[in-house]
Design an enzyme around this catalytic site. Sequence first.
Site, PDB file in Angstrom:
ATOM      1  N   CYS A 125      33.505  22.462  50.743  1.00 18.82           N
ATOM      2  CA  CYS A 125      33.131  23.733  51.374  1.00 18.82           C
ATOM      3  C   CYS A 125      32.390  23.486  52.684  1.00 18.82           C
ATOM      4  O   CYS A 125      32.588  24.210  53.663  1.00 18.82           O
ATOM      5  CB  CYS A 125      32.291  24.588  50.424  1.00 18.82           C
ATOM      6  SG  CYS A 125      30.692  23.891  49.979  1.00 18.82           S
ATOM      7  N   PRO A 154      26.924  23.153  38.489  1.00 13.22           N
ATOM      8  CA  PRO A 154      26.671  21.791  38.020  1.00 13.22           C
ATOM      9  C   PRO A 154      27.553  20.760  38.722  1.00 13.22           C
ATOM     10  O   PRO A 154      27.112  19.639  38.982  1.00 13.22           O
ATOM     11  CB  PRO A 154      26.995  21.839  36.526  1.00 13.22           C
ATOM     12  CG  PRO A 154      27.228  23.262  36.180  1.00 13.22           C
ATOM     13  CD  PRO A 154      27.308  24.069  37.417  1.00 13.22           C
ATOM     14  N   GLY A 155      28.780  21.152  39.075  1.00 15.11           N
ATOM     15  CA  GLY A 155      29.689  20.219  39.748  1.00 15.11           C
ATOM     16  C   GLY A 155      29.102  19.709  41.048  1.00 15.11           C
ATOM     17  O   GLY A 155      29.161  18.519  41.343  1.00 15.11           O
ATOM     18  N   THR A 156      28.520  20.614  41.818  1.00 17.78           N
ATOM     19  CA  THR A 156      27.900  20.210  43.079  1.00 17.78           C
ATOM     20  C   THR A 156      26.620  19.430  42.816  1.00 17.78           C
ATOM     21  O   THR A 156      26.356  18.393  43.426  1.00 17.78           O
ATOM     22  CB  THR A 156      27.560  21.467  43.919  1.00 17.78           C
ATOM     23  OG1 THR A 156      28.764  22.186  44.137  1.00 17.78           O
ATOM     24  CG2 THR A 156      26.943  21.094  45.254  1.00 17.78           C
ATOM     25  N   ASN A 190      27.042  15.867  41.755  1.00 16.55           N
ATOM     26  CA  ASN A 190      27.873  15.029  42.635  1.00 16.55           C
ATOM     27  C   ASN A 190      27.472  15.211  44.089  1.00 16.55           C
ATOM     28  O   ASN A 190      28.320  15.243  44.970  1.00 16.55           O
ATOM     29  CB  ASN A 190      29.348  15.402  42.465  1.00 16.55           C
ATOM     30  CG  ASN A 190      29.833  15.148  41.057  1.00 16.55           C
ATOM     31  OD1 ASN A 190      30.055  14.007  40.673  1.00 16.55           O
ATOM     32  ND2 ASN A 190      29.950  16.200  40.278  1.00 16.55           N
ATOM     33  N   ASN A 241      30.028  29.670  50.501  1.00 15.67           N
ATOM     34  CA  ASN A 241      30.493  28.293  50.317  1.00 15.67           C
ATOM     35  C   ASN A 241      31.637  28.230  49.299  1.00 15.67           C
ATOM     36  O   ASN A 241      32.516  27.372  49.400  1.00 15.67           O
ATOM     37  CB  ASN A 241      29.326  27.391  49.889  1.00 15.67           C
ATOM     38  CG  ASN A 241      28.500  27.968  48.757  1.00 15.67           C
ATOM     39  OD1 ASN A 241      28.123  29.136  48.791  1.00 15.67           O
ATOM     40  ND2 ASN A 241      28.230  27.172  47.753  1.00 15.67           N
TER      41      ASN A 241
END
Lengths: 344, 314
Positions: free
Chosen positions: B143, B177-179, B182, B290
Amino acid sequence: MADNYPARVTLVDVSLRDGSHAVRHQFTEKQVAQVAAALDAARVPVVEVSHGDGLGGSSLQYGFSRQPDLEWVRAAVEHAPSTKIAVLLLPGIGTRQELKQARDAGAQVARIATHCTEADIAEQHIELAREMGMTVCGFLMMAHMISPGELARQARIMEKAGAHVVYVVDSAGALLIEEARERVQALRDALDCEVGFHGHNNLGLGVANTLAAMEAGATWLDGSLCGLGAGAGNTQLEVLVAVLDRLGVETGVSVYGAMDAAEDVVKPLLPRPIVIDRDALVIGYAGVYSSFLLHARRAAERFGVEVRDILVELGRRRTVGGQEDQIIQVAYEIAQRAGVSPGA
Amino acid sequence: MSRWMFTLALDAPGAGGTTMSVGVGILGSGNIGTDLMFKIFRRPRLKLRMMAGIDPQSEGLARARSLGVPTSTRGIDAILEDPEIRVVFDATSAKAHLRHAPLLREAGKLAIDLTPASVGPPVVPVVNLDSYQRAENVSLATCGAQATVPMVHAISRVARVEYAEIVATIASKSAGPGTRQNIDEFTVATARALERVGGAARGKAIIVLNPAEPPILMTNTVYALVSDVDPAEVERSVQAMVERVQRYVPGYRLKVPPLVGEGPAGTGRVVTIMVEVEGAGDFLPRYAGNLDIMTSAAVQVAEDLAAGDRASVA
């Protein structure tokens, strides 16, 4: 009163990290070596060395470093053999890759910092530092922005990820004595690991807040020689050492050694006196990230607007650490409204 | 023939007239998948044939069913069984996409990947979709890259960009949680996209999460170090690019137009640009620009390919 105090505390010098803000990240390797050697001679147990915004902070946003972080780290490791060298890392700015390199260069302590509500972005970095055998401090910045209870919940995330110490970080130098005490107390009650406190002197409370934090159970305390740091600087380390000595709290640090390191080595490096001037006071009063100070001064000059107007607006927008670009936006917008045309 | 071709839309049954459409499927029934669904509804060339998840309790699947979209809880298998699905939006996770990618390729379906798996080369549609006309896997750049690479490209087409640095500031509530788990991968992938897609010799990316309430809109700052530049030319190039991004992300706005200043000693000049991204509010909240810029880019890629009209974004 003395039974409120821990028998022993660990002092961390941040002159070569938070102090990096005050010199716009322009330390030379030789200066780093001299300061580190003086701190080693004074028996300061932990010395933090990095760009002010941590590993990988060298950027247009925060200012380019004169030299790569790793060269500073190596110089400090070499000249401070009995001191543990610490590095700061802000996830989102630096990465685990840079942390590994710092470890390979001899850093033994990792300080992983997030805004006080965002602890979970640091889990991987804390875990890696722990796996690499480093002592790990979780750093909850801008701790004045949330309640003690919320702060303790975030601290638990860092402790679970493996932090040995979790810090209440008063990045804006905005905490009043009771507020510092309550936050440390909340962490002390919620955690099994050690608790730390990192203060700034924007409201003149650096040493006082650090003592209140210690009374509430903090055993890792940050300071810098001559207070060299962002905003009006940090808790002045040599003063803290002397006060703790008077209180009978064991630090292992030589009182005269700390005084001499400050007077003879750091004072000549100061780009300007580290005092609570109007802009630094506004930072503490408005609750703005201390390292915004010099960036705001530069933007004020570029756009022909008042530093204080920029800082107060940044506080109103609830900006957090790392948002130095907002300084440009705010200054630009104030100038647009006032019909001032920006210079180059 | 395993390779997905643009002509497939024209081969669709009943070809002729203006009702030609290409069958698409959504893998993943979370917020991203749901937002994709609403965006697809507005694109007449795209026919949503299925949303597939794995959680029978999924609110996203229930919502899709209530809107008349076929659903399945058998994930990729259900998608593979429908030959009419030619384009698959993958809104699952990087790990899952690594498994999905070869299966979709074998089935001759084009994957539009919204996860950070990076199976295909990074795509920012307005800049480089043309380069991958025959890709089987369109991997959407992060994004942060979707928001900033167009600006870096707008500068690099009129000046040599030695170094581009971006700061993406997003509302804490929009970072899942993915962002969060990571974040290094995000900054590294974004930096590489500034180089590979944006045209900068070197790139650096920073992400900042801000928890303010009400949530802030996504804000992006682009700094570019250039040896020399004509400010008027940069201004024109940037304005033109902003208008093109606005065609598929209406909430993409220039907050601070290109400011040309002196860089730190010896580094040349610095161009500074700030853009804000407000989401369309299809399903995701408006502050989550985003996320919106990802789903908008994904749907735009599908529609352009389906239409065989690559000029509309590129």
